[in-house]
Scaffold this motif. Sequence first.
Motif, mmCIF file in Angstrom:
data_model
loop_
_atom_site.group_PDB
_atom_site.id
_atom_site.type_symbol
_atom_site.label_atom_id
_atom_site.label_comp_id
_atom_site.label_asym_id
_atom_site.label_seq_id
_atom_site.Cartn_x
_atom_site.Cartn_y
_atom_site.Cartn_z
ATOM 1 N N GLU A 1 0.844 -1.185 0.000
ATOM 2 C CA GLU A 1 0.000 0.000 0.000
ATOM 3 C C GLU A 1 0.887 1.246 0.000
ATOM 4 O O GLU A 1 1.691 1.448 0.905
ATOM 5 N N VAL A 2 0.767 2.055 -1.011
ATOM 6 C CA VAL A 2 1.590 3.263 -1.122
ATOM 7 C C VAL A 2 0.882 4.407 -0.387
ATOM 8 O O VAL A 2 -0.139 4.922 -0.864
ATOM 9 N N PRO A 3 1.383 4.791 0.797
ATOM 10 C CA PRO A 3 0.692 5.828 1.557
ATOM 11 C C PRO A 3 0.939 7.214 0.968
ATOM 12 O O PRO A 3 1.961 7.470 0.336
ATOM 13 N N GLU A 4 -0.014 8.093 1.192
ATOM 14 C CA GLU A 4 0.179 9.481 0.802
ATOM 15 C C GLU A 4 1.238 10.108 1.717
ATOM 16 O O GLU A 4 1.260 9.841 2.916
ATOM 17 N N PRO A 5 2.140 10.902 1.157
ATOM 18 C CA PRO A 5 3.148 11.553 2.012
ATOM 19 C C PRO A 5 2.487 12.406 3.086
ATOM 20 O O PRO A 5 1.489 13.083 2.834
ATOM 21 N N VAL A 6 3.038 12.323 4.286
ATOM 22 C CA VAL A 6 2.497 13.095 5.397
ATOM 23 C C VAL A 6 3.050 14.519 5.339
ATOM 24 O O VAL A 6 4.260 14.709 5.339
ATOM 25 N N HIS A 7 2.155 15.487 5.275
ATOM 26 C CA HIS A 7 2.542 16.892 5.264
ATOM 27 C C HIS A 7 2.015 17.580 6.515
ATOM 28 O O HIS A 7 0.930 17.254 7.005
ATOM 29 N N ALA B 1 7.391 17.957 5.041
ATOM 30 C CA ALA B 1 7.122 16.524 4.988
ATOM 31 C C ALA B 1 8.318 15.842 5.638
ATOM 32 O O ALA B 1 9.298 16.515 5.994
#
Length: 250
Positions: free
Chosen positions: A157-163, A178
Amino acid sequence: MNEEFIQGLQHFQQQALNLQNMMASLQDQMPQGAEGTDAQGAVTIRLAADGLPEFIKAASDWQRRQPPEAIGAVVVEAYGAAMSSQMEGLSRSFDEADWQAKADRMDGALATPGPSGPSAAAGVPEPDLRYVVPRSLDEVTEDMLSAFGAVEQLAMEVPEPVHATGKSTAHRVVLTVAKGGLVSCEVDPQWAMKQSSIGLNQAFEEALADARVKLSALEATAGDGVANLQLGSLLNEALAILSDPRRLAE
């Protein structure tokens, strides 16, 4: 008892220690305190060990060097220069220490199981297993296989980058970061026009501190899934079993 599984676990222990040793050496060689400045010298940024800015400082005569409406973009430019400086230093460290050869040896070791033990990763302490009371080998094996399956699923599962977005007290400076990097910087140009370097730097400091706090909180939440797998305690149980011949004979 599955002898092949035991051998695989011993090999995993050896390679984990080897990798830990290599990463520790790499960390020692990592360039520290890389700095970067925009082309006109209006803003200077120093990088912290995590890749985020340690500080953002405007020059005392920044308004002579850059217009207020450009100062946000100038911060990003200075950050890019700092990152370039760090990468150049890292490249030199790789060349001097011949990290490619070390990585190749690691790949070869992964493909060819060898003897396990402290000598496999000299200088790296093995885990303290004195207070580990492992369950039966069958129980630990079942839980480890389940955990590895869960990790494999998470990896797919490719997570969305945390910003995270940090703001100065009056919201005149807004920084978005990030993990390991500065994403953007926005500065109110009407406010900036009236600021000396002291006021601007104070706002940079406030926004950066706020962004760091928020990013840490978001990363802690994002890491809960892996933390709940308790891979560390499972591995310690397995290593405790491997280190006790009586357990292996059960």
